[in-house]
Design an enzyme around this catalytic site. Structure first.
Site, PDB file in Angstrom:
ATOM      1  N   CYS A  72       0.969  -0.986  -0.859  1.00 36.91           N
ATOM      2  CA  CYS A  72      -0.044  -0.086   0.294  1.00 36.91           C
ATOM      3  C   CYS A  72       1.251   1.321  -0.223  1.00 36.91           C
ATOM      4  CB  CYS A  72      -0.935   0.028   1.023  1.00 36.91           C
ATOM      5  SG  CYS A  72      -0.285   0.414   2.560  1.00 36.91           S
ATOM      6  N   HIS A 112      -3.955   5.009   9.675  1.00 37.76           N
ATOM      7  CA  HIS A 112      -5.300   4.304   9.993  1.00 37.76           C
ATOM      8  C   HIS A 112      -4.776   2.774   9.892  1.00 37.76           C
ATOM      9  CE1 HIS A 112      -6.516   8.350   8.152  1.00 37.76           C
ATOM     10  NE2 HIS A 112      -7.227   8.123   9.054  1.00 37.76           N
ATOM     11  N   ARG A 125      -4.910  -4.928   8.273  1.00 31.95           N
ATOM     12  CA  ARG A 125      -4.131  -3.587   8.231  1.00 31.95           C
ATOM     13  C   ARG A 125      -3.719  -2.393   9.172  1.00 31.95           C
ATOM     14  NH1 ARG A 125      -3.472   0.190   3.719  1.00 31.95           N
ATOM     15  NH2 ARG A 125      -4.874  -0.594   2.856  1.00 31.95           N
TER      16      ARG A 125
END
Ligand SMILES: [Zn+2]
Length: 140
Positions: A72, A112, A125
């Site tokens: 990511c 987050h 995650r």
């Protein structure tokens, strides 16, 4: 619309005090809930063994054994080093509903969490900014 009152964190400092402790980029992310650009963070590709601490207060937040390559663009973990090391708040900014991760000690913004982590490791995650953390290399 304002969200519920923010919780009181053990470490309280003024804007000026935080600015003195933190470099401008870390200040922006930790205190102003900024986000570092993906694939640019100092720890994104770090595979060394050790502990990640909150850059603002030194609170131990993640261990390298729970770090994984999510693709990511930010350091990603499956769980914090201890559940009480972090605080979770609902974040309704940017027209999204997300779970914000903060340092339980100083309230610094870390990142987050999302429900798209590895299924065999809990399915969560934790997506964390490198500039919110300091890495302490260790042998376990
Ligand atoms: Zn902290």
């Amino acid at each position: 619309m304002k969200s519920k009152p923010k919780k009181e964190y053990p470490i309280q400092k003024s804007k000026e005090e935080w600015e003195e402790i933190l470099d401008p980029h870390s200040y922006h992310v930790l205190r102003e809930k900024g986000t570092e650009r993906p694939f640019t963070g100092q720890y994104y590709l770090n595979k060394e063994t050790g502990i990640y601490e909150c850059r603002a207060c030194g609170n131990e937040i993640f261990h390298s054994s729970k770090k994984y390559d999510s693709g990511c663009g930010w350091p990603s973990f499956t769980e914090p080093i201890r559940p009480e090391a972090i605080d979770v708040q609902m974040d309704y900014s940017h027209f999204m509903i997300r779970e914000e991760i903060l340092c339980a000690n100083c309230g610094g913004h870390l990142g987050h969490r999302f429900p798209d982590g590895p299924q065999d490791q809990g399915g969560i995650r934790y997506c964390i900014n490198s500039v919110s953390m300091d890495f302490k290399k260790g042998d376990k």
